[in-house]
Design a protein around this motif. Structure first.
Motif, short mmCIF file in Angstrom:
data_model
loop_
_atom_site.label_atom_id
_atom_site.label_comp_id
_atom_site.label_asym_id
_atom_site.label_seq_id
_atom_site.Cartn_x
_atom_site.Cartn_y
_atom_site.Cartn_z
N ARG A 13 73.17 -61.73 -84.67
CA ARG A 13 72.38 -62.85 -84.18
C ARG A 13 73.05 -64.11 -84.70
NH1 ARG A 13 69.06 -58.87 -85.33
NH2 ARG A 13 68.54 -59.41 -87.45
N VAL A 14 73.50 -64.93 -83.76
CA VAL A 14 74.20 -66.15 -84.14
C VAL A 14 73.21 -67.30 -84.09
CG1 VAL A 14 76.10 -67.70 -83.58
CG2 VAL A 14 76.36 -65.22 -83.22
N HIS A 15 73.10 -68.00 -85.20
CA HIS A 15 72.23 -69.16 -85.34
C HIS A 15 73.10 -70.37 -85.64
CE1 HIS A 15 68.81 -66.40 -85.73
NE2 HIS A 15 69.58 -65.69 -86.54
N ARG A 16 72.52 -71.50 -85.60
CA ARG A 16 73.25 -72.71 -85.95
C ARG A 16 73.55 -72.68 -87.46
NH1 ARG A 16 71.73 -78.52 -83.82
NH2 ARG A 16 73.88 -79.19 -83.79
N GLY A 17 74.80 -72.63 -87.83
CA GLY A 17 75.19 -72.67 -89.23
C GLY A 17 75.33 -71.32 -89.92
N HIS A 18 74.86 -70.22 -89.32
CA HIS A 18 75.05 -68.90 -89.94
C HIS A 18 74.87 -67.79 -88.90
CE1 HIS A 18 70.63 -68.82 -90.03
NE2 HIS A 18 70.72 -67.52 -90.26
N THR A 19 75.37 -66.63 -89.26
CA THR A 19 75.25 -65.44 -88.41
C THR A 19 74.62 -64.33 -89.22
OG1 THR A 19 77.20 -66.03 -87.13
CG2 THR A 19 76.54 -63.72 -87.08
N GLU A 20 73.67 -63.63 -88.62
CA GLU A 20 73.05 -62.46 -89.25
C GLU A 20 73.68 -61.22 -88.63
OE1 GLU A 20 68.78 -62.42 -88.98
OE2 GLU A 20 68.71 -64.60 -89.23
N LEU A 21 74.07 -60.27 -89.49
CA LEU A 21 74.63 -59.01 -89.04
C LEU A 21 73.66 -57.90 -89.43
CD1 LEU A 21 77.22 -58.08 -87.65
CD2 LEU A 21 78.18 -57.68 -89.92
N ASP A 22 73.21 -57.13 -88.47
CA ASP A 22 72.26 -56.05 -88.70
C ASP A 22 73.02 -54.73 -88.67
OD1 ASP A 22 70.04 -54.42 -88.89
OD2 ASP A 22 69.28 -54.89 -86.90
N VAL A 23 73.23 -54.13 -89.85
CA VAL A 23 74.00 -52.90 -89.98
C VAL A 23 73.06 -51.75 -90.26
CG1 VAL A 23 75.84 -51.73 -91.24
CG2 VAL A 23 75.96 -54.21 -90.89
N HIS A 24 73.05 -50.76 -89.39
CA HIS A 24 72.23 -49.56 -89.52
C HIS A 24 72.68 -48.77 -90.75
CE1 HIS A 24 70.07 -45.94 -88.45
NE2 HIS A 24 71.21 -45.27 -88.31
N HIS A 25 71.77 -48.38 -91.64
CA HIS A 25 72.10 -47.66 -92.87
C HIS A 25 72.07 -46.15 -92.70
CE1 HIS A 25 71.18 -51.02 -95.98
NE2 HIS A 25 71.62 -51.54 -94.85
N GLY A 26 71.60 -45.63 -91.59
CA GLY A 26 71.41 -44.20 -91.40
C GLY A 26 72.68 -43.43 -91.15
N SER A 27 72.51 -42.12 -91.02
CA SER A 27 73.64 -41.22 -90.78
C SER A 27 74.43 -41.63 -89.54
CB SER A 27 73.14 -39.79 -90.60
OG SER A 27 72.61 -39.32 -91.80
N ARG A 28 75.71 -41.30 -89.58
CA ARG A 28 76.63 -41.60 -88.48
C ARG A 28 76.95 -40.31 -87.72
NH1 ARG A 28 76.58 -47.09 -87.78
NH2 ARG A 28 75.96 -47.92 -89.79
N SER A 29 77.74 -40.40 -86.68
CA SER A 29 77.96 -39.29 -85.76
C SER A 29 78.86 -38.17 -86.28
CB SER A 29 78.53 -39.83 -84.44
OG SER A 29 79.78 -40.45 -84.67
N THR A 30 79.74 -38.45 -87.24
CA THR A 30 80.74 -37.47 -87.64
C THR A 30 80.69 -37.20 -89.14
OG1 THR A 30 82.18 -38.31 -85.89
CG2 THR A 30 83.22 -36.96 -87.58
N ALA A 31 80.67 -35.92 -89.52
CA ALA A 31 80.73 -35.54 -90.94
C ALA A 31 82.14 -35.81 -91.46
CB ALA A 31 80.38 -34.07 -91.11
N LEU A 32 82.22 -36.25 -92.73
CA LEU A 32 83.51 -36.57 -93.33
C LEU A 32 83.87 -35.55 -94.41
CD1 LEU A 32 83.04 -40.41 -93.88
CD2 LEU A 32 84.04 -39.25 -91.93
N HIS A 33 85.15 -35.30 -94.56
CA HIS A 33 85.63 -34.45 -95.65
C HIS A 33 85.62 -35.27 -96.93
CE1 HIS A 33 86.92 -31.11 -93.14
NE2 HIS A 33 87.31 -32.03 -92.26
N GLY A 34 85.35 -34.63 -98.06
CA GLY A 34 85.45 -35.30 -99.35
C GLY A 34 84.14 -35.74 -99.94
N ALA A 35 83.08 -35.74 -99.17
CA ALA A 35 81.75 -36.08 -99.68
C ALA A 35 80.75 -35.36 -98.78
CB ALA A 35 81.52 -37.59 -99.67
N PRO A 36 80.02 -34.39 -99.32
CA PRO A 36 79.15 -33.56 -98.48
C PRO A 36 78.15 -34.34 -97.61
CG PRO A 36 79.23 -32.71 -100.70
CD PRO A 36 79.96 -34.01 -100.71
N ALA A 37 77.65 -35.45 -98.09
CA ALA A 37 76.63 -36.18 -97.34
C ALA A 37 77.19 -37.35 -96.54
CB ALA A 37 75.57 -36.71 -98.32
#
Length: 193
Positions: A13-37
């Protein structure tokens, strides 16, 4: 000429003088090697350079490791740790750091932790050779010490930070890699203590 690929990985969301970035904290689509979770999303790659979004839930971590090439890591959400050259640093959204691939390091999550990883040479998000685990001792300093800059504790081998109550220990048991551990990942407590 190849087409330009634009990938949206967060809402803004772009506002006058700053931008807010909304980053989802939940699980993602692909499991990664090196960390079980750990999970992630592949964003863009041309095979030489690429970017992925990595997510570690609170208490999880990547064990000490090295990897081909270097990474620029942009912390986009949450609070985590980077253990590098005998020091454990706190990282938080809005920070960026460069990891030289041949230097053993470990990444942990204090809260749900999301990182934009840009690397070269780029490996697929789920590639088994994306990282090469190393013994815990390889992340300590040359004199055998590991200093947690968050807890202000110093341990010397063979003691580890979890032995003195530090919850930011990057050892294999604390990162959830020791399947014989009765403690939850990231608690800093393993069954061997």
């Amino acid at each position: 000429m190849a087409e330009l690929e634009l990938v949206t990985w967060a809402r803004s969301r772009v506002h006058r003088g700053h931008t807010e970035l909304d980053v989802h904290h939940g699980s993602r689509s692909t499991a990664l090697h090196g960390a079980p979770a750990a999970s992630g999303d592949a964003l863009v790659s041309n095979g030489v350079v690429g970017a992925d979004l990595l997510r570690l839930p609170a208490g999880a971590g990547f064990v000490p490791h090295t990897h081909p090439g270097h990474h620029v890591l942009v912390v986009t959400a949450g609070i985590g740790t980077i253990t590098y050259a005998g020091r454990t640093h706190e990282t938080r959204a809005g920070q960026v750091y460069l990891i030289e691939g041949e230097v053993p390091h470990a990444v942990g999550a204090i809260t749900d932790h999301v990182i934009l990883a840009v690397g070269s040479p780029h490996r697929a998000i789920d590639a088994e050779d994306r990282m090469a685990p190393v013994p815990y001792e390889e992340v300590v300093s040359l004199d055998g010490e590991l200093c947690c800059l968050i807890c202000d504790v110093i341990t010397s081998a063979p003691r580890r930070p979890h032995d003195v109550g530090c919850p930011h220990c990057p050892c294999h048991a604390c990162a959830g890699q020791n399947t014989g551990s009765s403690a939850p990942a990231g608690t800093g407590i393993s069954s061997s203590t």
